[in-house]
Structure formats: structure tokens, C-alpha cells
Design an enzyme around this catalytic site. Structure first.
Site, PDB file in Angstrom:
ATOM      1  N   GLU A  83       0.850  -1.187   0.000  1.00 38.65           N
ATOM      2  CA  GLU A  83       0.000   0.000   0.000  1.00 38.65           C
ATOM      3  C   GLU A  83       0.892   1.246   0.000  1.00 38.65           C
ATOM      4  O   GLU A  83       1.944   1.275   0.625  1.00 38.65           O
ATOM      5  CB  GLU A  83      -0.879  -0.014   1.250  1.00 38.65           C
ATOM      6  CG  GLU A  83      -1.814   1.176   1.380  1.00 38.65           C
ATOM      7  CD  GLU A  83      -2.628   1.151   2.660  1.00 38.65           C
ATOM      8  OE1 GLU A  83      -3.748   1.672   2.647  1.00 38.65           O
ATOM      9  OE2 GLU A  83      -2.145   0.600   3.675  1.00 38.65           O
TER      10      GLU A  83
ATOM     11  N   LYS B  86      -9.567   1.164  -2.377  1.00 42.47           N
ATOM     12  CA  LYS B  86      -9.751   0.644  -1.020  1.00 42.47           C
ATOM     13  C   LYS B  86     -11.131   1.038  -0.486  1.00 42.47           C
ATOM     14  O   LYS B  86     -11.503   2.214  -0.499  1.00 42.47           O
ATOM     15  CB  LYS B  86      -8.641   1.203  -0.131  1.00 42.47           C
ATOM     16  CG  LYS B  86      -8.657   0.731   1.305  1.00 42.47           C
ATOM     17  CD  LYS B  86      -7.462   1.329   2.041  1.00 42.47           C
ATOM     18  CE  LYS B  86      -7.401   0.931   3.492  1.00 42.47           C
ATOM     19  NZ  LYS B  86      -6.217   1.523   4.175  1.00 42.47           N
TER      20      LYS B  86
ATOM     21  N   CYS C 216      -4.949  -3.391   2.896  1.00 38.22           N
ATOM     22  CA  CYS C 216      -4.684  -3.083   4.302  1.00 38.22           C
ATOM     23  C   CYS C 216      -5.902  -3.265   5.209  1.00 38.22           C
ATOM     24  O   CYS C 216      -6.267  -4.398   5.521  1.00 38.22           O
ATOM     25  CB  CYS C 216      -4.106  -1.678   4.409  1.00 38.22           C
ATOM     26  SG  CYS C 216      -3.226  -1.390   5.975  1.00 38.22           S
TER      27      CYS C 216
END
Length: 295
Positions: A50, A122, A163
Site C-alpha cells: 500500500e 480501497k 490493508c
């Protein structure tokens, strides 16, 4: 190791563990060096963490550095690199400018011809207050994604996450139910949360879905003062760790992935098949007390 075994379901995957900072040129150079190392070691698929292009807490510094996707030289550089090395390059995420106020935390999967074959924004924003006083409000800067994304690679389907998404098992289950046999989980986990939860969360997502999990991580102390956990991992569908990076140091890990093992794990424990929809009963106003077994 060879990039691709005779079995077309097998390939070598690599994670490039990084320590990205404020200097985008230095970050790109560091990532490119690790991607080349992985390709030279036989990887056909290389994942970066990330925020590969920049890791900076200051909103002003971030927006002064990043660009929209269509004019992003960083993205173009990685497309050229993938083409030159003839490997799949999965940028765990880049910070990409949407307008003057919001950015996207966006993954890119680039094929060996240099074409972008998948994008994923995300979904879950890291808005937390940690016990040591560390506080994050990702939603203040980034626009959350709205759709789960899977991409078909030559060996099988890869599901994309980033994440904090790892804490939401329904996303991983949805990806597995739509055919993903491996799930990408690039991250910049904080040291505090990583020490507590990194291994158990990733192994749980692998076990629950019967999927390989490939997780390239940021690691070490960064220019903006934050510390990330590192420990990039490649995990098989039975929850076994196939490869793990050395603590928080930049470097490359590799593992051979045979996606036939995903089908075998799901045959042994058919949790995806056995899952059922259910309702939740309302709580009664006067719950019945438990009987004292001593009476």
C-alpha cells in the site's frame, strides 16, 4: 524457482517489502529495484505494498506531490517496467489525485504487456484512535471505493483488497464466492496493530476462504515519523505461512503458488458451500436468566 511451472495453475509470486517516504522518485526507484530482483529470481507476479508511491501524513505535502491517474508518471513508469520484465506487476496501491480535496487509495494490476488489467479503490477507511494516542482519519483525505474487484490472471482469479480491508471478512468471502482463489492484501499496517493482529488476521482470511493470501507490506520508520510493521507474508489456503519477510527491512520474498491447493482446501472444509443466510432475532426485554446448576 521458475516463473511458471508446467502445471498452468502454478506460478511464483513475490512480495516487495518497502519503506516508502516523502520522495516519490526515491520510492519509485526503490520499488523498481525490488521488482527487478523478484523477476530475476523467477517471479511471474510481483506485489508492492500500500502507498508504494508516497507515504506522508501531511495533506498539503500529499496533494502537492500526487497526480490524477491519466497523467501519473509513476504509473506509466511501472507499466513500462512490467512490459520490460514481462511480469505481472501489482501496485498494492498508489495515492491518486481525484480533485483538489480527495484522493483515491488505488491498486493497479499491470500485465506483462504493460496494460492495466484491474483497478481497485480501497473500500474501508482506516479511521481509528489507538491506545498509545496514535490517531488516523483516512476518510478525511481518501474517497472510499464502492465495489469489490477480482481479476483473472493466467493461473486463476485474484481478489483485490488493501490493508484495513483485512478486518472485514465479508469482503474476502464475497471475493472467494465469485471465484478468487488467491487474495491480495498489500498494506501499511502500523507497528502497534501489526504486532497484535497482522499474522492472525491474514491467516484467518486464508483459512476462512480456502485462498492463498499474498500481502506485501511497508516496514520500518518513515519520513513522516510513523512506524509500520513489515513482515510481508505469503500464506497458503490451509493457513500455513509459505514465506515471511525479515521484520521491517526492505526486501523480496517469494513462494510457489499452486492454485489447485485452493480447490483442495475448499473440498476438505467446504465453508463457502456450507454458508447460510440467517436473520437476527430481536433481544427480548426480559431475558430468561440461566438456571444455577448448583440448585
Amino acid at each position: 524457482m521458475t516463473a511458471m511451472a508446467e502445471n498452468s495453475r502454478s506460478f511464483v509470486a513475490a512480495c516487495a517489502q518497502m519503506r516508502s517516504g516523502k520522495d516519490m522518485t526515491a520510492n519509485v526507484d526503490a520499488a523498481a529495484k525490488l521488482i527487478r530482483e523478484a523477476a530475476e529470481s523467477g517471479a511471474a507476479y510481483v506485489q508492492t505494498p500500500e502507498m508504494t508511491n508516497i507515504l506522508v501524513r501531511s495533506r498539503d505535502e500529499l496533494f502537492a506531490a500526487i497526480m490524477p491517474e491519466n497523467v501519473c508518471p509513476t504509473l506509466a513508469a511501472f507499466q513500462e517496467l512490467a512490459r520490460g520484465l514481462e511480469v505481472y506487476v501489482h501496485l498494492g496501491s498508489l495515492a491518486v489525485k481525484l480533485d483538489g480535496h480527495r484522493a483515491a487509495n488505488r491498486s493497479f494490476v499491470i500485465d506483462p504487456e504493460g496494460e492495466i488489467v484491474a483497478r481497485y479503490d480501497k473500500i474501508h477507511m482506516f479511521d481509528v484512535d489507538l491506545p498509545n494516542g496514535e490517531s488516523w482519519r483516512e476518510s478525511a483525505t481518501y474517497r472510499p471505493g464502492e465495489s469489490a474487484v477480482g481479476v483473472d490472471l493466467p493461473w486463476g482469479r485474484l481478489g483485490l483488497t488493501v490493508c484495513y480491508d483485512v478486518r472485514f471478512p465479508t469482503l474476502h468471502r464475497a471475493l472467494a464466492e465469485t471465484g478468487a482463489e488467491a487474495i491480495a492484501s498489500p498494506a501499511a499496517f502500523t507497528r502497534q496493530t501489526g504486532e497484535a493482529h497482522w499474522h492472525v488476521l491474514l491467516r484467518s482470511r486464508a483459512i476462512e476462504t480456502g485462498s492463498f493470501v499474498i500481502a506485501a507490506a511497508q516496514g520500518g520508520k518513515h519520513d513522516d515519523g510513523r512506524e509500520t510493521y513489515g513482515h510481508s507474508l505469503i500464506i497458503d489456503p490451509w493457513g500455513r505461512v509459505l514465506a515471511e519477510a525479515d521484520h521491517d527491512r526492505p526486501g523480496v520474498i517469494l513462494a510457489e503458488i499452486d492454485l489447485a491447493q485452493s480447490a483442495e482446501a475448499r473440498r476438505r472444509i467446504p465453508a463457502l458451500e456450507n454458508g447460510r443466510r440467517f436473520g437476527v432475532l430481536p433481544q427480548t426485554s426480559d431475558p430468561t436468566p440461566l438456571r444455577d446448576v448448583g440448585t
